[in-house]
Design a protein around this motif. Structure first.
Motif, PDB file in Angstrom:
ATOM      1  N   LYS A  65      -0.841  -2.152  -8.910  1.00  0.00           N
ATOM      2  CA  LYS A  65       0.143  -3.112  -8.391  1.00  0.00           C
ATOM      3  C   LYS A  65      -0.254  -3.789  -7.085  1.00  0.00           C
ATOM      4  O   LYS A  65       0.333  -4.777  -6.705  1.00  0.00           O
ATOM      5  N   GLU A  66      -1.191  -3.200  -6.338  1.00  0.00           N
ATOM      6  CA  GLU A  66      -1.301  -3.627  -4.940  1.00  0.00           C
ATOM      7  C   GLU A  66      -2.563  -4.425  -4.602  1.00  0.00           C
ATOM      8  O   GLU A  66      -2.689  -4.919  -3.497  1.00  0.00           O
ATOM      9  N   MET A  67      -3.512  -4.556  -5.521  1.00  0.00           N
ATOM     10  CA  MET A  67      -4.768  -5.180  -5.116  1.00  0.00           C
ATOM     11  C   MET A  67      -4.706  -6.702  -5.088  1.00  0.00           C
ATOM     12  O   MET A  67      -4.097  -7.322  -5.951  1.00  0.00           O
ATOM     13  N   PHE A 112      -5.920  -4.780   2.697  1.00  0.00           N
ATOM     14  CA  PHE A 112      -4.994  -5.702   2.041  1.00  0.00           C
ATOM     15  C   PHE A 112      -4.335  -5.032   0.841  1.00  0.00           C
ATOM     16  O   PHE A 112      -5.023  -4.545  -0.043  1.00  0.00           O
ATOM     17  N   ARG A 113      -3.008  -4.990   0.849  1.00  0.00           N
ATOM     18  CA  ARG A 113      -2.291  -4.444  -0.306  1.00  0.00           C
ATOM     19  C   ARG A 113      -1.041  -5.277  -0.548  1.00  0.00           C
ATOM     20  O   ARG A 113      -0.295  -5.556   0.389  1.00  0.00           O
ATOM     21  N   TYR A 114      -0.818  -5.632  -1.822  1.00  0.00           N
ATOM     22  CA  TYR A 114       0.364  -6.416  -2.158  1.00  0.00           C
ATOM     23  C   TYR A 114       1.531  -5.454  -2.294  1.00  0.00           C
ATOM     24  O   TYR A 114       1.775  -4.890  -3.353  1.00  0.00           O
ATOM     25  N   GLU A 115       2.228  -5.204  -1.167  1.00  0.00           N
ATOM     26  CA  GLU A 115       3.357  -4.270  -1.138  1.00  0.00           C
ATOM     27  C   GLU A 115       4.591  -5.007  -0.641  1.00  0.00           C
ATOM     28  O   GLU A 115       4.486  -6.107  -0.107  1.00  0.00           O
ATOM     29  N   ARG A 116       5.754  -4.367  -0.771  1.00  0.00           N
ATOM     30  CA  ARG A 116       6.972  -4.975  -0.236  1.00  0.00           C
ATOM     31  C   ARG A 116       6.971  -4.797   1.277  1.00  0.00           C
ATOM     32  O   ARG A 116       6.992  -3.673   1.775  1.00  0.00           O
ATOM     33  N   GLY A 120       6.395  -1.185   9.462  1.00  0.00           N
ATOM     34  CA  GLY A 120       5.268  -0.278   9.251  1.00  0.00           C
ATOM     35  C   GLY A 120       4.555  -0.449   7.917  1.00  0.00           C
ATOM     36  O   GLY A 120       3.708   0.358   7.551  1.00  0.00           O
ATOM     37  N   ARG A 121       4.907  -1.493   7.166  1.00  0.00           N
ATOM     38  CA  ARG A 121       4.252  -1.739   5.872  1.00  0.00           C
ATOM     39  C   ARG A 121       4.005  -3.235   5.724  1.00  0.00           C
ATOM     40  O   ARG A 121       4.949  -4.021   5.679  1.00  0.00           O
ATOM     41  N   TYR A 122       2.749  -3.619   5.687  1.00  0.00           N
ATOM     42  CA  TYR A 122       2.381  -5.035   5.654  1.00  0.00           C
ATOM     43  C   TYR A 122       1.400  -5.277   4.522  1.00  0.00           C
ATOM     44  O   TYR A 122       0.875  -4.340   3.926  1.00  0.00           O
TER      45      TYR A 122
HETATM   46 MG    MG Z   1       0.870   3.187  -0.342  1.00  0.00          MG
END
Ligand code: MG
Ligand code: ATP
Length: 409
Positions: A65-67, A112-116, A120-122
């Motif tokens: 999900k995050e790449m 780099f991660r495609y997260e919400r 503390g989360r970018y």
């Molecule tokens: Mg994580």
């Protein structure tokens, strides 16, 4: 006017106090890791997608999900690095260093991660990290953890943080444990989150790492890995704990620390704080003995950790106080600029921080000195230097040599 451009969601500018904290974290880590004999490597920010897809686990959150993956103009699949370990192991192989062990690597930079995005989360964040490649003894695991603990201590955040350790065991232990987890979670399958139902099929150990509230309740009663450890894996874990005690690193054991990526075995650990809400893990890592081989190299054991700079920066009280500048203010139009340049050059030559005011005239120059919280200004008038104490207003003419001597250590 065209509409104003905005930063991409999940990215942020690091400016001012933020930038000072960020630099303080990196400089502290660079200094402390050097004490332990680590050298800094820089690997590319993007790699062949396979560097990550083959190693992090086809079912890991990061890969599924995050790449940030895209095709470049030549048609190759490229991925912005979501973490540092895979790139370091790729570099170990491609630079022919697998026979020159141990390699002790420190790295820092953006991931780099495609997260919400949330506190503390970018989507672009930054890590410091170390990898110790070669040794397979628990002394290496303890050394890497002790180095991380020392960095947290030097940053002044150790008091807010607790080290949680666990062992995933060797292959035999993992297979036995996996079977036990499948049995347990199958009994609770209807209460698991949709995501964990999929995990149960593909990678049941990941359920232990679920952030879903309902899953967490079920996980509380899940079997713990300890009962499934082989004798060799138990001995490894025992020795790690002894070595951590010798290094003076406090810890608790926590059977739910499993890490999100596939490549770990034996040691898994996290430094956790309660001060940052849900984003409580500041530094995390473990042992990954199969990773280099999995990437097509020889068998090279490894152990390491990575820490989020943004999360550490939020815990750091204040960045190391910047030395205030001496502000040199040339008078308008009388050729004082040359003297100001000479004075600035002489001060900087002795490592004394000095700035030349670009503001026109004395009044604006003093305003700038005030904004910079400077304690001293040097007014340059008709070729002479007047040193002004900005706290009490006292001022007197000085020769350049005396000015430099006065601020030299
Ligand atoms: Mg994580
Ligand atoms: P989390 O469980 O919080 O998602 P993770 O297990 O995905 O973390 P790692 O891959 O172990 O994290 O990365 C190591 C550290 O990097 C984390 O402990 C955290 O401090 C930081 N980190 C990870 N993802 C992010 C992010 N999106 N934004 C900011 N920091 C992050």
């Amino acid at each position: 006017m065209p509409p104003q451009l905005q930063p991409v969601r999940g990215t942020r500018d690091i400016i001012g106090e933020d930038a000072a904290r960020h630099a303080y974290v990196v400089e502290t880590a660079r200094r402390v890791t050097a004490l332990y004999g680590f050298s800094e490597w820089q690997t590319p920010i993007f790699e062949d997608t396979k560097v990550f897809s083959r190693t992090l686990g086809e079912t890991s959150d990061v890969v599924t999900k995050e790449m940030y993956t895209f095709e470049d103009r030549g048609g190759d699949s490229i991925t912005l690095r979501p973490e540092g370990t895979a790139g370091v192991c790729r570099a170990l192989i491609t630079n022919g260093l697998t026979q020159t062990l141990p390699q002790k690597v420190f790295y820092q930079g953006p991931m780099f991660r495609y997260e919400r995005p949330q506190k503390g989360r970018y989507r672009q964040f930054h890590q410091i990290g170390v990898e110790l490649l070669g040794p397979s003894t628990p002394l290496a695991d303890a050394e890497v953890i002790a180095c991380g603990w020392k960095i947290l201590g030097e940053l002044g955040v150790a008091k807010d943080v607790m080290l949680n350790i666990n062992t995933l065991g060797d292959k035999e232990s993992r297979d036995n444990y996996r079977a036990a987890l499948v049995e347990f979670f199958t009994g609770h399958a209807e209460s698991l989150s949709a995501e964990s139902k999929i995990r149960l099929e593909k990678n049941p150990m990941r359920i232990l790492d679920s952030k879903d509230e309902g899953d967490r309740k079920i996980v509380e009663n899940a079997p713990s890995s300890a009962a499934y450890l082989s004798a060799a894996a138990s001995a490894f874990y025992e020795k790690l704990q002894q070595n951590l005690a010798s290094f003076g690193v406090p810890f608790v054991t926590n059977p739910n620390i499993v890490r999100g990526l596939d490549y770990y075995n034996h040691t898994a650990f996290e430094f956790v704080t309660t001060a940052l809400g849900a984003q409580g893990t500041v530094m995390a890592g473990g042992r990954y003995d199969g990773l280099v081989e999995q990437m097509g190299g020889p068998k090279v054991p490894g152990v390491g950790w990575a820490a989020g700079i943004e999360r550490l920066s939020m815990l750091v009280e204040t960045a190391a106080s910047e030395r205030a500048s001496i502000i040199i203010i040339p008078e308008k139009g009388d050729g004082s600029e040359t003297t100001a340049i000479e004075a600035a050059t002489a001060l900087r030559g002795q490592d004394i921080k000095a700035e030349i005011s670009f503001q026109s005239g004395m009044k604006n120059g003093l305003k700038y000195a005030n904004r910079m919280s400077a304690t001293w200004a040097v007014l340059v008038q008709e070729g002479s230097l007047i040193l002004k104490n900005l706290e009490d207003g006292a001022q007197s003419e000085v020769a350049l040599d005396d000015l430099v001597a006065r601020f030299s250590k």
